[in-house]
Scaffold this motif. Structure first.
Motif, PDB file in Angstrom:
ATOM      1  N   ALA A  47       0.921  -1.244   0.027  1.00 38.44           N
ATOM      2  CA  ALA A  47       0.080   0.125  -0.155  1.00 38.44           C
ATOM      3  C   ALA A  47       0.887   1.337   0.051  1.00 38.44           C
ATOM      4  O   ALA A  47       0.376   2.355  -0.114  1.00 38.44           O
ATOM      5  N   ILE A  61       4.435  -5.649  10.397  1.00 36.36           N
ATOM      6  CA  ILE A  61       3.028  -5.151  10.262  1.00 36.36           C
ATOM      7  C   ILE A  61       2.804  -3.609   9.810  1.00 36.36           C
ATOM      8  O   ILE A  61       3.493  -2.855   9.977  1.00 36.36           O
ATOM      9  N   ALA A  62       1.792  -3.655   8.658  1.00 39.12           N
ATOM     10  CA  ALA A  62       1.676  -2.378   8.207  1.00 39.12           C
ATOM     11  C   ALA A  62       0.232  -1.747   8.610  1.00 39.12           C
ATOM     12  O   ALA A  62      -0.559  -2.513   8.941  1.00 39.12           O
ATOM     13  N   ASP A  63       0.182  -0.320   8.543  1.00 36.00           N
ATOM     14  CA  ASP A  63      -1.254   0.235   8.691  1.00 36.00           C
ATOM     15  C   ASP A  63      -1.378   0.437  10.300  1.00 36.00           C
ATOM     16  O   ASP A  63      -1.136  -0.373  11.096  1.00 36.00           O
ATOM     17  N   VAL A  66      -3.660  -1.457  12.117  1.00 37.39           N
ATOM     18  CA  VAL A  66      -3.395  -3.004  12.483  1.00 37.39           C
ATOM     19  C   VAL A  66      -2.184  -3.208  13.432  1.00 37.39           C
ATOM     20  O   VAL A  66      -2.070  -3.820  14.328  1.00 37.39           O
ATOM     21  N   TYR A  70      -2.322  -5.160  16.726  1.00 41.13           N
ATOM     22  CA  TYR A  70      -1.237  -6.086  17.139  1.00 41.13           C
ATOM     23  C   TYR A  70      -0.447  -5.857  18.392  1.00 41.13           C
ATOM     24  O   TYR A  70      -0.332  -6.811  19.226  1.00 41.13           O
ATOM     25  N   ALA A  89     -15.361  -1.015  22.045  1.00 44.10           N
ATOM     26  CA  ALA A  89     -16.000  -0.465  21.086  1.00 44.10           C
ATOM     27  C   ALA A  89     -16.288   0.890  21.005  1.00 44.10           C
ATOM     28  O   ALA A  89     -15.882   1.684  20.138  1.00 44.10           O
ATOM     29  N   ARG A  92     -12.509   2.304  20.076  1.00 41.89           N
ATOM     30  CA  ARG A  92     -12.381   2.066  18.519  1.00 41.89           C
ATOM     31  C   ARG A  92     -13.332   3.002  17.953  1.00 41.89           C
ATOM     32  O   ARG A  92     -12.898   3.580  16.939  1.00 41.89           O
ATOM     33  N   ARG A  93     -14.340   3.154  18.553  1.00 43.54           N
ATOM     34  CA  ARG A  93     -15.282   4.039  17.870  1.00 43.54           C
ATOM     35  C   ARG A  93     -14.767   5.641  17.616  1.00 43.54           C
ATOM     36  O   ARG A  93     -14.562   6.420  16.636  1.00 43.54           O
ATOM     37  N   ALA A  96     -11.660   5.554  15.136  1.00 41.94           N
ATOM     38  CA  ALA A  96     -12.209   5.916  13.890  1.00 41.94           C
ATOM     39  C   ALA A  96     -12.782   7.226  13.643  1.00 41.94           C
ATOM     40  O   ALA A  96     -12.358   7.953  12.605  1.00 41.94           O
TER      41      ALA A  96
ATOM     42  N   GLN B  49     -23.157   8.255  10.244  1.00 38.11           N
ATOM     43  CA  GLN B  49     -22.973   7.161   9.299  1.00 38.11           C
ATOM     44  C   GLN B  49     -23.465   5.764   9.585  1.00 38.11           C
ATOM     45  O   GLN B  49     -23.646   5.252  10.840  1.00 38.11           O
ATOM     46  N   ASP B  63     -19.801   2.230  13.221  1.00 40.34           N
ATOM     47  CA  ASP B  63     -18.665   2.023  12.579  1.00 40.34           C
ATOM     48  C   ASP B  63     -18.262   0.484  12.160  1.00 40.34           C
ATOM     49  O   ASP B  63     -18.320  -0.397  12.960  1.00 40.34           O
ATOM     50  N   VAL B  66     -15.473  -1.219  13.883  1.00 37.71           N
ATOM     51  CA  VAL B  66     -15.764  -1.315  15.349  1.00 37.71           C
ATOM     52  C   VAL B  66     -16.649  -2.292  15.456  1.00 37.71           C
ATOM     53  O   VAL B  66     -16.648  -3.396  16.239  1.00 37.71           O
ATOM     54  N   ALA B  89      -3.118  -9.813  12.221  1.00 35.09           N
ATOM     55  CA  ALA B  89      -2.505  -8.607  11.342  1.00 35.09           C
ATOM     56  C   ALA B  89      -2.720  -8.585   9.819  1.00 35.09           C
ATOM     57  O   ALA B  89      -2.902  -7.762   9.386  1.00 35.09           O
ATOM     58  N   ARG B  92      -6.311  -8.146   9.061  1.00 30.40           N
ATOM     59  CA  ARG B  92      -6.743  -6.638   9.243  1.00 30.40           C
ATOM     60  C   ARG B  92      -6.076  -5.468   8.162  1.00 30.40           C
ATOM     61  O   ARG B  92      -6.380  -4.822   7.831  1.00 30.40           O
ATOM     62  N   ARG B  93      -4.844  -6.178   7.734  1.00 26.69           N
ATOM     63  CA  ARG B  93      -4.250  -5.552   6.803  1.00 26.69           C
ATOM     64  C   ARG B  93      -4.832  -5.424   5.316  1.00 26.69           C
ATOM     65  O   ARG B  93      -5.014  -4.438   4.879  1.00 26.69           O
ATOM     66  N   ALA B  96      -8.094  -3.186   5.714  1.00 27.39           N
ATOM     67  CA  ALA B  96      -7.598  -1.900   5.568  1.00 27.39           C
ATOM     68  C   ALA B  96      -7.365  -1.596   4.175  1.00 27.39           C
ATOM     69  O   ALA B  96      -7.684  -0.623   3.559  1.00 27.39           O
ATOM     70  N   TRP B  97      -6.934  -2.450   3.479  1.00 23.92           N
ATOM     71  CA  TRP B  97      -6.640  -2.394   2.172  1.00 23.92           C
ATOM     72  C   TRP B  97      -7.960  -2.059   1.386  1.00 23.92           C
ATOM     73  O   TRP B  97      -7.980  -1.114   0.546  1.00 23.92           O
ATOM     74  N   LEU B 100     -10.014   0.865   2.941  1.00 24.46           N
ATOM     75  CA  LEU B 100      -9.603   2.468   2.829  1.00 24.46           C
ATOM     76  C   LEU B 100      -9.152   2.427   1.453  1.00 24.46           C
ATOM     77  O   LEU B 100      -9.483   3.498   0.543  1.00 24.46           O
ATOM     78  N   LYS B 101      -7.975   1.863   0.943  1.00 24.72           N
ATOM     79  CA  LYS B 101      -7.560   1.978  -0.332  1.00 24.72           C
ATOM     80  C   LYS B 101      -8.436   1.539  -1.438  1.00 24.72           C
ATOM     81  O   LYS B 101      -8.654   2.460  -2.454  1.00 24.72           O
ATOM     82  N   ARG B 104     -11.068   4.079  -1.757  1.00 26.31           N
ATOM     83  CA  ARG B 104     -10.718   5.520  -2.091  1.00 26.31           C
ATOM     84  C   ARG B 104     -10.731   5.566  -3.638  1.00 26.31           C
ATOM     85  O   ARG B 104     -10.905   6.471  -4.421  1.00 26.31           O
TER      86      ARG B 104
END
Lengths: 222, 222
Positions: A47, A61-63, A66, A70, A89, A92-93, A96, B49, B63, B66, B89, B92-93, B96-97, B100-101, B104
């Protein structure tokens, strides 16, 4: 040594730096010019974004979301997400809220336009975006005030990832002198408490060549 | 009865519907016209949302990210994130990909421009955005092919939240006939496996008045 690929004014990198600090996990920082799309970096994260964490055992670990999940799982103390599902929750809300909504409405329009665009040679900042960023910021500072009138920290009684995420974004705005603290006392009081935490010290020492922060950026009494 | 506030072509709502289905948790759907900013809904989620989940005991979770973390913790079977930190991880990566990506670069440019804008009366779709969406989509379908050549499912050997997130986004593009399946055999094979899951059936029965899906949207053999 644990390694964190980052950029100085990336709020998402800052979030991870603070979490590593809170959990007392030593790490080395490495600036990654993501726009150069270095093949070795793309192999770590296709990414092409920071932050990316490389653990001592080679785990990549990316992002930022994440990475923080982790770290919370592997190094649970001190807990930054809470020990039960409902608390988690709410944490995390709010994470976000700041990483998506605040980023879209404020950080991207101010830090993104004024700093990223300039350093990436993407042309002049959009005055429309900057106006929108300044118009949206007070609403969020009021929300922080509303929350901290009801709770010790943003998501409840304990310092959590919600505080870290919010402060990570706001600290990038503060670096460019864009936070109207004088009109937002309760949000300022909350941010002062964050600034005094040892995990935040390294961020306050950040210095981008050619773009020094205003004097009160690093002041605990600002 | 558990209640999910949603919108039919919201990929994030779809992600939660599939997770609830996989975990065999009954729920009622309620469409929420978020743009009307109904005060009772804002009280549930000030970010205005969907999705928002209301559990039987009154617990409100907003969300999609969440909600899915909450559901995984409270109803762990079947596990959709994995039982160890490294597997989690990677799941979740990829979530997120896509959230998000991919959102977008593709979903927002195609489903967003063609459907959301039209239904919200926000004017004509931007042809520049639509071109960008079509240009970006094949790269992601190739990534799905690359992953499924190496793994049974996107994040590894088990069906995970990564598959759910990817399929949720792609299903909204498929609803408007925007996926060039004929040029992307491996991604099509993966999506065919998803379509045949019971948790996906309700999505395939979705029908927006005035915007019917193409015939092969619901076909398992497409």
């Amino acid at each position: 040594m644990r390694l964190l690929y980052h950029l100085l004014l990336s709020p998402f990198s800052r979030k991870v730096r603070v979490v590593l600090g809170e959990k007392d996990l030593p790490f080395e920082l490495r600036a990654e010019k993501v726009w150069q799309r270095r093949p070795e970096f793309l192999a770590l994260n296709p990414a092409a974004q920071v932050p990316v964490l490389v653990e001592d055992d080679g785990t990549v670990i990316a992002d930022s979301g994440v990475i923080t999940e982790y770290l919370e799982e592997v190094y649970p103390e001190p807990g930054l997400i809470g020990s039960d599902a409902k608390t988690g929750a709410e944490v995390r809300r709010l994470v976000a809220w700041f990483d998506l909504k605040f980023y879209r409405e404020v950080t991207r329009n101010l830090t993104g336009e004024k700093v990223q665009k300039r350093f990436l040679g993407l042309g002049e900042p959009s005055s429309e975006a900057i106006r929108a960023g300044h118009a949206n910021l007070p609403v969020h500072l009021d929300y922080i005030a509303w929350l901290t009138e009801r709770r010790n920290w943003l998501a409840g009684d304990f310092f959590s990832l919600a505080d870290v995420a919010a402060a990570a974004h706001i600290s990038t705005l503060d670096y460019i002198g864009d936070v109207p603290w004088d009109k937002h006392g309760p949000a300022k009081d909350w941010y002062a408490r964050i600034k005094s935490r040892p995990s935040f010290r390294a961020l306050l020492a950040d210095h981008i060549p050619g773009l020094p922060p205003p004097k009160n950026y690093a002041d605990l009494d600002f």
